[in-house]
Scaffold this motif. Structure first.
Motif, mmCIF file in Angstrom:
data_model
loop_
_atom_site.group_PDB
_atom_site.id
_atom_site.type_symbol
_atom_site.label_atom_id
_atom_site.label_comp_id
_atom_site.label_asym_id
_atom_site.label_seq_id
_atom_site.Cartn_x
_atom_site.Cartn_y
_atom_site.Cartn_z
ATOM 1 N N PHE A 195 0.810 -1.219 0.000
ATOM 2 C CA PHE A 195 0.000 0.000 0.000
ATOM 3 C C PHE A 195 0.841 1.266 0.000
ATOM 4 O O PHE A 195 0.494 2.255 -0.656
ATOM 5 C CB PHE A 195 -0.916 0.009 1.231
ATOM 6 N N GLY A 196 1.930 1.258 0.771
ATOM 7 C CA GLY A 196 2.667 2.503 0.899
ATOM 8 C C GLY A 196 4.068 2.350 1.452
ATOM 9 O O GLY A 196 4.533 1.247 1.772
ATOM 10 N N LEU A 197 4.742 3.506 1.554
ATOM 11 C CA LEU A 197 6.096 3.611 2.085
ATOM 12 C C LEU A 197 6.086 4.550 3.283
ATOM 13 O O LEU A 197 5.513 5.641 3.222
ATOM 14 C CB LEU A 197 7.045 4.168 1.016
ATOM 15 N N GLU A 198 6.731 4.135 4.356
ATOM 16 C CA GLU A 198 6.849 4.977 5.539
ATOM 17 C C GLU A 198 8.020 5.939 5.310
ATOM 18 O O GLU A 198 9.161 5.641 5.649
ATOM 19 C CB GLU A 198 7.085 4.108 6.781
ATOM 20 N N VAL A 199 7.714 7.076 4.727
ATOM 21 C CA VAL A 199 8.747 8.032 4.322
ATOM 22 C C VAL A 199 9.112 8.978 5.462
ATOM 23 O O VAL A 199 10.296 9.215 5.741
ATOM 24 C CB VAL A 199 8.296 8.830 3.085
ATOM 25 N N ASP A 200 8.111 9.563 6.097
ATOM 26 C CA ASP A 200 8.369 10.529 7.172
ATOM 27 C C ASP A 200 8.593 9.772 8.475
ATOM 28 O O ASP A 200 7.654 9.448 9.210
ATOM 29 C CB ASP A 200 7.196 11.510 7.284
ATOM 30 N N HIS A 201 9.845 9.480 8.736
ATOM 31 C CA HIS A 201 10.267 8.684 9.893
ATOM 32 C C HIS A 201 11.541 9.327 10.428
ATOM 33 O O HIS A 201 12.405 9.748 9.644
ATOM 34 C CB HIS A 201 10.524 7.239 9.455
ATOM 35 N N PRO A 202 11.705 9.429 11.742
ATOM 36 C CA PRO A 202 12.860 10.135 12.298
ATOM 37 C C PRO A 202 14.216 9.620 11.839
ATOM 38 O O PRO A 202 15.193 10.367 11.815
ATOM 39 C CB PRO A 202 12.700 9.947 13.816
ATOM 40 N N GLU A 203 14.287 8.341 11.461
ATOM 41 C CA GLU A 203 15.574 7.754 11.112
ATOM 42 C C GLU A 203 15.821 7.649 9.611
ATOM 43 O O GLU A 203 16.914 7.247 9.192
ATOM 44 C CB GLU A 203 15.689 6.385 11.776
ATOM 45 N N ASN A 204 14.822 7.994 8.795
ATOM 46 C CA ASN A 204 15.054 8.029 7.344
ATOM 47 C C ASN A 204 15.919 9.241 7.005
ATOM 48 O O ASN A 204 15.646 10.349 7.465
ATOM 49 C CB ASN A 204 13.733 8.129 6.582
ATOM 50 N N ARG A 205 16.930 9.037 6.188
ATOM 51 C CA ARG A 205 17.804 10.152 5.809
ATOM 52 C C ARG A 205 17.133 11.016 4.741
ATOM 53 O O ARG A 205 16.301 10.541 3.966
ATOM 54 C CB ARG A 205 19.138 9.606 5.324
ATOM 55 N N ASP A 206 17.485 12.304 4.731
ATOM 56 C CA ASP A 206 16.831 13.251 3.829
ATOM 57 C C ASP A 206 16.983 12.869 2.362
ATOM 58 O O ASP A 206 16.035 12.985 1.580
ATOM 59 C CB ASP A 206 17.378 14.670 4.054
ATOM 60 N N ASP A 207 18.179 12.412 1.965
ATOM 61 C CA ASP A 207 18.364 12.029 0.567
ATOM 62 C C ASP A 207 17.489 10.834 0.209
ATOM 63 O O ASP A 207 16.930 10.750 -0.893
ATOM 64 C CB ASP A 207 19.839 11.739 0.278
ATOM 65 N N ALA A 208 17.324 9.926 1.160
ATOM 66 C CA ALA A 208 16.480 8.761 0.929
ATOM 67 C C ALA A 208 15.005 9.157 0.854
ATOM 68 O O ALA A 208 14.249 8.600 0.050
ATOM 69 C CB ALA A 208 16.689 7.737 2.040
ATOM 70 N N LYS A 209 14.601 10.114 1.670
ATOM 71 C CA LYS A 209 13.202 10.568 1.640
ATOM 72 C C LYS A 209 12.846 11.110 0.262
ATOM 73 O O LYS A 209 11.758 10.834 -0.269
ATOM 74 C CB LYS A 209 12.960 11.640 2.698
ATOM 75 N N ARG A 210 13.754 11.890 -0.325
ATOM 76 C CA ARG A 210 13.485 12.441 -1.655
ATOM 77 C C ARG A 210 13.323 11.316 -2.678
ATOM 78 O O ARG A 210 12.418 11.354 -3.521
ATOM 79 C CB ARG A 210 14.622 13.383 -2.069
ATOM 80 N N ARG A 211 14.183 10.332 -2.607
ATOM 81 C CA ARG A 211 14.089 9.226 -3.556
ATOM 82 C C ARG A 211 12.819 8.412 -3.317
ATOM 83 O O ARG A 211 12.156 7.972 -4.272
ATOM 84 C CB ARG A 211 15.315 8.332 -3.449
#
Length: 289
Positions: free
Chosen positions: A221-237
């Motif tokens: 269904f989805g991706l947990e993007v907004d997470h405290p440990e996700n790196r900013d470059d990874a969030k964009r991708r």
């Protein structure tokens, strides 16, 4: 379970209690969600739904909507991959069998890790059990807490950075199905699967598109993007991949009480996405005040 509620606010869709590796009981977690001003919170203990009943009983007093869930352990080669499953049927036979096997493997793995650590540190299995409550899904965080209690490290995080780090030689993996099987198990149990914190290793380690395509075809269904440990470059991708594959984007704190610095509600999922999850869930329903 009550009827699906009208979604009127944001929710934190990833939180743990003492049923797995959180430090607060399910009822206390619900009170913390109320204090954080959350409309809803998902209880997602590792490979277990045992905390649902206690959390549900706290709904009328706290006024917070409970979204029942779990964090299913999966594995891709040597890499641990976690799959959040919302609104699954807690009595689904296939899911029950798999989570039972995972939990049993966690215990066997934990006992072996403690045996290895015990060669160099005065740590016993009883020390680990002292950090758990009845029904807890035992894992490495409880070994970390035992190391803290024995004075070998100062915090759980320090334990993971040192003694429990893979390079130490003490740790080893536990059994888990592959992510594709995880998605299928969650969907077959009437649940809604979301890939948990897939950006903690940076953009270069984000799941490859061809693998994500297979998961999407299976019902992701989805991706947990907004997470405290996700790196900013990874969030964009990850946001780009979500658009490409038509996946939802969620936000969650991955709250563990004092077991992690993550704050409940610091990352949240938009109400329209929560509404879609509730609409797709067939195995169970949110619990409303």
């Amino acid at each position: 379970m009550s009827e699906a509620p009208a979604v009127v606010g944001e929710a934190d869709l990833h939180a743990h209690s003492t049923v797995s590796d959180g430090t607060e009981a399910p009822a206390v977690l619900m009170a913390q969600a109320a204090a954080a001003g959350l409309w809803g919170v998902a209880l997602t203990d590792h490979d277990s739904t045992s905390g649902w009943a206690e959390a549900a009983a706290a709904v009328p007093e706290t006024g917070v909507v409970l979204i029942p869930g779990m964090e299913l352990s999966t594995r891709e080669g040597f890499m641990s991959v976690h799959m959040l499953g919302y609104l699954v049927d807690p009595l689904d036979e296939a899911l029950l069998a798999e989570t039972t096997r995972i939990r049993e493997s966690r215990v066997t793995r934990a006992e072996e890790i403690v045996r290895r650590i015990g060669r160099d540190y005065d740590l016993s299995w009883d020390d680990v059990l002292a950090q758990t409550t009845e029904g807890t899904t035992i894992g490495r965080p409880h070994i970390a807490d035992a190391l803290v209690a024995r004075g070998f490290v100062t915090t759980r995080s320090a334990a993971f950075a040192g003694i429990l780090h893979p390079r130490s030689g003490y740790a080893q993996p536990h059994y888990a199905p592959d992510p594709l099987t995880g998605v299928r198990l969650i969907r077959a149990a009437g649940g809604v699967p979301v890939l948990a914190h897939p950006g903690t290793r940076g953009a270069e380690r984000v799941i490859p598109p061809e693998r994500l395509a297979r998961l999407t075809d299976a019902g992701l269904f989805g991706l947990e993007v907004d997470h405290p440990e996700n790196r900013d470059d990874a969030k964009r991708r990850l946001r780009g991949l979500a658009r490409r594959f038509g996946l939802a984007v969620t936000g969650s704190s991955d709250y563990h009480g004092t077991g992690k610095p993550n704050r409940l509600g610091e990352c949240r999922t938009a109400s329209e996405v929560v509404e879609r999850i509730i609409a797709e869930g067939r195995g169970s329903a949110p619990v409303t005040p």
